[in-house]
Write a protein that holds these residues in place. Structure first.
Motif, PDB file in Angstrom:
ATOM      1  N   UNK A 137       5.971 -51.915  23.394  1.00  0.00           N
ATOM      2  CA  UNK A 137       5.343 -51.856  22.076  1.00  0.00           C
ATOM      3  C   UNK A 137       6.379 -52.103  20.994  1.00  0.00           C
ATOM      4  N   UNK A 138       5.911 -52.272  19.778  1.00  0.00           N
ATOM      5  CA  UNK A 138       6.807 -52.404  18.641  1.00  0.00           C
ATOM      6  C   UNK A 138       7.412 -51.056  18.285  1.00  0.00           C
ATOM      7  N   UNK A 139       8.716 -51.039  18.121  1.00  0.00           N
ATOM      8  CA  UNK A 139       9.419 -49.838  17.654  1.00  0.00           C
ATOM      9  C   UNK A 139       9.771 -50.078  16.197  1.00  0.00           C
ATOM     10  N   UNK A 140       9.161 -49.356  15.256  1.00  0.00           N
ATOM     11  CA  UNK A 140       9.419 -49.640  13.846  1.00  0.00           C
ATOM     12  C   UNK A 140      10.829 -49.239  13.451  1.00  0.00           C
ATOM     13  N   UNK A 141      11.405 -49.991  12.507  1.00  0.00           N
ATOM     14  CA  UNK A 141      12.654 -49.518  11.930  1.00  0.00           C
ATOM     15  C   UNK A 141      12.354 -48.189  11.250  1.00  0.00           C
ATOM     16  N   UNK A 142      13.343 -47.343  11.123  1.00  0.00           N
ATOM     17  CA  UNK A 142      13.117 -46.042  10.507  1.00  0.00           C
ATOM     18  C   UNK A 142      12.612 -46.222   9.080  1.00  0.00           C
ATOM     19  N   UNK A 143      11.544 -45.507   8.760  1.00  0.00           N
ATOM     20  CA  UNK A 143      11.007 -45.573   7.408  1.00  0.00           C
ATOM     21  C   UNK A 143      12.080 -45.138   6.420  1.00  0.00           C
ATOM     22  N   UNK A 144      12.259 -45.893   5.358  1.00  0.00           N
ATOM     23  CA  UNK A 144      13.255 -45.543   4.348  1.00  0.00           C
ATOM     24  C   UNK A 144      12.559 -44.750   3.265  1.00  0.00           C
ATOM     25  N   UNK A 334      11.396 -43.501  16.937  1.00  0.00           N
ATOM     26  CA  UNK A 334      10.420 -43.614  18.005  1.00  0.00           C
ATOM     27  C   UNK A 334       9.365 -42.546  17.882  1.00  0.00           C
ATOM     28  N   UNK A 335       8.243 -42.765  18.578  1.00  0.00           N
ATOM     29  CA  UNK A 335       7.133 -41.826  18.485  1.00  0.00           C
ATOM     30  C   UNK A 335       6.953 -41.020  19.763  1.00  0.00           C
ATOM     31  N   UNK A 336       7.934 -41.077  20.664  1.00  0.00           N
ATOM     32  CA  UNK A 336       7.864 -40.291  21.889  1.00  0.00           C
ATOM     33  C   UNK A 336       9.259 -39.805  22.236  1.00  0.00           C
ATOM     34  N   UNK A 337       9.337 -38.850  23.146  1.00  0.00           N
ATOM     35  CA  UNK A 337      10.642 -38.294  23.495  1.00  0.00           C
ATOM     36  C   UNK A 337      11.362 -39.198  24.485  1.00  0.00           C
ATOM     37  N   UNK A 342      12.097 -43.295  30.358  1.00  0.00           N
ATOM     38  CA  UNK A 342      13.269 -43.396  31.247  1.00  0.00           C
ATOM     39  C   UNK A 342      14.064 -44.679  31.057  1.00  0.00           C
ATOM     40  N   UNK A 343      13.384 -45.781  30.695  1.00  0.00           N
ATOM     41  CA  UNK A 343      14.102 -47.031  30.503  1.00  0.00           C
ATOM     42  C   UNK A 343      15.091 -46.967  29.361  1.00  0.00           C
ATOM     43  N   UNK A 344      14.735 -46.250  28.312  1.00  0.00           N
ATOM     44  CA  UNK A 344      15.638 -46.065  27.167  1.00  0.00           C
ATOM     45  C   UNK A 344      16.888 -45.315  27.625  1.00  0.00           C
ATOM     46  N   UNK A 345      16.676 -44.194  28.347  1.00  0.00           N
ATOM     47  CA  UNK A 345      17.813 -43.402  28.798  1.00  0.00           C
ATOM     48  C   UNK A 345      18.678 -44.177  29.779  1.00  0.00           C
ATOM     49  N   UNK A 346      18.047 -44.924  30.685  1.00  0.00           N
ATOM     50  CA  UNK A 346      18.798 -45.701  31.664  1.00  0.00           C
ATOM     51  C   UNK A 346      19.703 -46.719  30.983  1.00  0.00           C
ATOM     52  N   UNK A 347      19.189 -47.392  29.962  1.00  0.00           N
ATOM     53  CA  UNK A 347      19.994 -48.385  29.257  1.00  0.00           C
ATOM     54  C   UNK A 347      21.126 -47.731  28.481  1.00  0.00           C
ATOM     55  N   UNK A 348      20.855 -46.602  27.842  1.00  0.00           N
ATOM     56  CA  UNK A 348      21.919 -45.876  27.136  1.00  0.00           C
ATOM     57  C   UNK A 348      22.993 -45.429  28.117  1.00  0.00           C
ATOM     58  N   UNK A 367      11.180 -33.428  11.047  1.00  0.00           N
ATOM     59  CA  UNK A 367      10.618 -32.759  12.222  1.00  0.00           C
ATOM     60  C   UNK A 367      11.649 -32.807  13.347  1.00  0.00           C
ATOM     61  N   UNK A 368      11.230 -32.404  14.560  1.00  0.00           N
ATOM     62  CA  UNK A 368      12.121 -32.464  15.708  1.00  0.00           C
ATOM     63  C   UNK A 368      12.435 -33.895  16.114  1.00  0.00           C
ATOM     64  N   UNK A 369      13.404 -34.052  17.002  1.00  0.00           N
ATOM     65  CA  UNK A 369      13.921 -35.363  17.379  1.00  0.00           C
ATOM     66  C   UNK A 369      13.019 -36.081  18.377  1.00  0.00           C
ATOM     67  N   UNK A 370      12.980 -37.425  18.271  1.00  0.00           N
ATOM     68  CA  UNK A 370      12.362 -38.290  19.267  1.00  0.00           C
ATOM     69  C   UNK A 370      13.372 -39.364  19.642  1.00  0.00           C
ATOM     70  N   UNK A 371      12.992 -40.214  20.592  1.00  0.00           N
ATOM     71  CA  UNK A 371      13.935 -41.228  21.073  1.00  0.00           C
ATOM     72  C   UNK A 371      14.384 -42.150  19.950  1.00  0.00           C
ATOM     73  N   UNK A 372      15.585 -42.633  19.940  1.00  0.00           N
ATOM     74  CA  UNK A 372      16.650 -42.325  20.883  1.00  0.00           C
ATOM     75  C   UNK A 372      17.474 -41.097  20.494  1.00  0.00           C
ATOM     76  N   UNK A 373      17.075 -40.422  19.409  1.00  0.00           N
ATOM     77  CA  UNK A 373      17.891 -39.317  18.900  1.00  0.00           C
ATOM     78  C   UNK A 373      17.975 -38.150  19.863  1.00  0.00           C
ATOM     79  N   UNK A 374      16.973 -37.986  20.751  1.00  0.00           N
ATOM     80  CA  UNK A 374      17.020 -36.875  21.704  1.00  0.00           C
ATOM     81  C   UNK A 374      17.507 -37.318  23.079  1.00  0.00           C
ATOM     82  N   UNK A 375      18.000 -38.547  23.204  1.00  0.00           N
ATOM     83  CA  UNK A 375      18.535 -39.029  24.483  1.00  0.00           C
ATOM     84  C   UNK A 375      19.915 -38.428  24.745  1.00  0.00           C
ATOM     85  N   UNK A 376      20.260 -38.335  26.014  1.00  0.00           N
ATOM     86  CA  UNK A 376      21.596 -37.886  26.390  1.00  0.00           C
ATOM     87  C   UNK A 376      22.617 -38.982  26.082  1.00  0.00           C
ATOM     88  N   UNK A 377      23.830 -38.560  25.788  1.00  0.00           N
ATOM     89  CA  UNK A 377      25.003 -39.421  25.635  1.00  0.00           C
ATOM     90  C   UNK A 377      25.037 -40.224  24.341  1.00  0.00           C
TER      91      UNK A 377
END
Length: 644
Positions: A137-144, A334-337, A342-348, A367-377
């Motif tokens: 899907x489309x991942x929007x740039x962070x709203x400014x 992102x709109x999900x954790x 898993x593909x996001x985390x694998x690439x990171x 609010x709380x963090x979503x991907x990629x901000x809550x990814x490991x590393x």
């Protein structure tokens, strides 16, 4: 419509007047939900295969060339062949197969949404060869939420030394006494591309901007008339009122071009000390633009490939990046954790193993963090105002490493951030300078400081960079009348270590901490239980003119094992049972400076051979029965809903 407070014009001494964007307030929850549904169109599926050949640990983090690249290309071909068989066996929509980051991509012949997309996802998930699946899907740039340069009061306050009226200042002048950057360090901006015609962003030969790559694959959002190519110039990502009515832009609001990547590139590396424009954090290092987004944002598959390419990892169909970046700035939300992606985390993981630090923005929804901000590393950066309080829009959470200035609206030009931009509303026009706010612009502060640290000590690993910047951060401030952060939607608040990281980024202290020795440990990977492993830190280094005088290995986690020769560069241990083990090496140089890093080893029995595309045996039969059970359930459900 722009807020009256959001428009400011730069003095005539500038090359061009800067047009300020208006403040975009976070959407109410109900409206956000409607947007997510409306933007549910997917151009394909990103699929994680069990025992994926392209996610093999021996290939995923290696900047490969020659024979090793041929091995990766062979693994990619095997993945495409498996996905082709799976597509037919599972009855998935027709399309082409390829890669998305470390995993496989099925690109549909035509986009799907609603029930058709849900059916494709379910069919893929039911297949026994599939570990996970998510729509592309489309991942929007962070709203400014919405130079003349370096000078105060309305210039680059965030680069100045901290004082009573500027508690969040980065303290760059003192850091520049130690280093102004090194031409051997490359920083990638994985974003919307840049405007090479900006006088503060000269191309290589006349300046420091590398040519990079355009990895936007979809013509409808690319806005430059073609797909992936060698030109990462930003043609503009504006969405006209007419565009917003078209199916391919469903869920996108009409908006002017953001010049997002150009702004960030200027923050990190604008030409400095040239009596013009603005100052960059790093005066000498190279900037590598990797274009992954266009109108409405970036396809997830393009974003993941952009991360790999920026780090120097192979991407099918693309030439090898000969200027791999040691620091990558990624200001996307992102709109999900990350746990759901898993593909996001694998690439990171792959990018980090290759030695590249990924710096990400916390997000702008308070609010709380979503991907990629809550990814490991990753290094997640929250946004603080000039007075040190958390900006009203900034997301927060335990995965935030630290906070940096991101700009805020309460003081107009004196509290926004200033950087390079363009005057065009849709397509490019004259070069300009612009004031903005958002965590998108807090993250580049940390990326720029990391590049200064690497200019002094190029051996620092991503983890060491993060840890040293965290150690060097200044303590959060507590302002009277503001609550402690932690409640979504609370607006400005006092940061805590649980919500905004260890403190506020300090460039001078971080650069000083870069002068210690760097631990370099050979990766361990996965072995069978009972294997004797070598903990190899022999490549660890001291900075020029110093020497390492002591080594100390210790086990950090996992079932206890004996570590022999634990005070030498290369120790040994036996991984006795199936488990994950973590070991730490601490070194000390002849001036008493310490360096530390960790390595993870996994003991596990070999996995059984993967099924032949799900075409037989008890596993294949079980998958077939599951699929037929699902089809029957759908049919019965539709029958019940028929009007009587």
């Amino acid at each position: 419509m722009q807020s009256p407070r959001s428009r400011r014009w730069l003095p005539a001494s500038f090359l061009c007047a800067a047009a300020l964007v208006g403040v975009l307030a976070p959407l109410p929850a109900a409206v956000q939900a409607q947007v997510l549904v409306a933007k549910g169109e997917a151009t394909g599926l990103i699929i994680g295969l069990k025992n994926s050949p392209t996610a093999d640990e021996t290939l995923m983090g290696a900047r490969v060339a020659g024979r090793e690249r041929a091995q990766w290309e062979n693994a990619a071909r095997q993945g495409r062949e498996r996905l082709t068989r799976l597509m037919k066996n599972a009855g998935l929509p027709q399309g082409t197969v390829g890669e998305a980051g470390n995993d496989q991509l099925l690109r549909f012949d035509r986009p799907l949404r609603g029930e058709a997309l849900a059916n494709a996802v379910r069919r893929a998930r039911l297949h026994p060869d599939v570990a996970w699946v998510e729509p592309d899907v489309l991942v929007p740039r962070l709203a400014v939420p919405d130079d003349p340069g370096f000078a105060l009061p309305t210039g680059q306050w965030h680069l100045q030394a901290p004082d009573v009226g500027n508690l969040a200042g980065l303290n760059l002048p003192s850091a520049w006494d130690d280093t102004k950057g090194s031409a051997s360090v490359v920083v990638a901006v994985v974003d919307s591309g840049i405007r090479f015609d900006h006088p503060d962003l000269p191309v290589l030969g006349a300046g420091r901007m590398l040519l990079g790559r355009d990895l936007v694959s979809e013509l409808s959002i690319s806005n430059d008339g073609d797909g992936r190519d060698a030109d990462p110039s930003d043609p503009g990502d504006g969405v006209s009122a007419f565009d917003a009515t078209q199916p391919e832009f469903a869920g996108c609001n009409a908006a002017n071009s953001s010049w997002h990547g150009t702004f960030i590139a200027g923050q990190i590396g604008a030409a400095t000390n040239n009596a013009s424009g603005v100052s960059g954090l790093n005066w000498n290092s190279k900037i590598l633009p990797v274009r992954v987004s266009g109108k409405c944002g970036a396809r997830l598959s393009d974003l993941l490939d952009g991360l790999r390419w920026a780090a120097g990892l192979p991407v099918s169909g693309q030439p090898t990046n000969t200027n791999p970046a040691k620091v990558i700035n990624l200001s996307f939300g992102g709109d999900r954790t990350c746990a759901e992606s898993p593909g996001y985390q694998s690439t990171i993981d792959a990018v980090t193993y290759a030695g590249s630090l990924v710096v990400v923005a916390a997000g702008n929804q308070d609010r709380g963090l979503t991907r990629p901000a809550d990814c490991r590393r990753v290094m997640t950066v929250a946004s603080v105002r000039r007075d040190g309080a958390k900006a009203d829009y900034s997301n927060f959470g335990s995965n935030v490493a630290l906070a940096a200035p991101g700009g805020s609206a309460e003081g107009g030009a004196s509290t926004y951030l200033l950087s390079t931009s363009n005057a065009g509303t849709m397509g490019p026009a004259a070069p300009a300078y612009e004031y903005k706010q958002g965590t998108s612009f807090a993250a580049p502060q940390a990326a720029g400081v990391a590049s200064l640290m690497l200019s002094i000590n190029p051996f620092l690993s991503p983890r060491q960079l993060i840890e040293r910047m965290k150690v060097g951060a200044r303590a959060h401030v507590a302002l009277g009348g503001l609550p402690a952060c932690g409640t979504p939607g609370a607006g400005p608040c006092n940061c805590t270590t649980a919500t905004c990281g260890t403190g506020m980024l300090d460039a001078h202290t971080s650069v000083q901490l870069a002068t210690g020795p760097a631990v370099v440990i050979k990766p361990l990977g996965t072995v069978e239980p009972g294997t004797v492993i070598t903990l190899d830190g022999s490549q660890s280094v001291a900075i020029p003119g110093r020497s390492i005088v002591s080594y100390q290995w210790v086990q950090v986690s996992g079932p206890p094992v004996a570590v022999t020769a634990d005070q030498t560069p290369s120790a040994k241990a036996t991984l006795v049972t199936e488990a994950t083990y973590e070991f730490s090496l601490t070194i000390v140089d002849n001036l008493g400076r310490r360096g530390e890093d960790r390595v993870v080893g996994i003991a596990a029995m070999p996995a059984p051979p993967a099924g032949g595309g799900g075409g037989g045996g008890s596993t294949g039969q079980l998958w077939g029965l599951s699929l037929w059970a699902w089809v029957l359930a759908v049919a019965l459900s539709q029958r019940r809903r028929r009007p009587r």
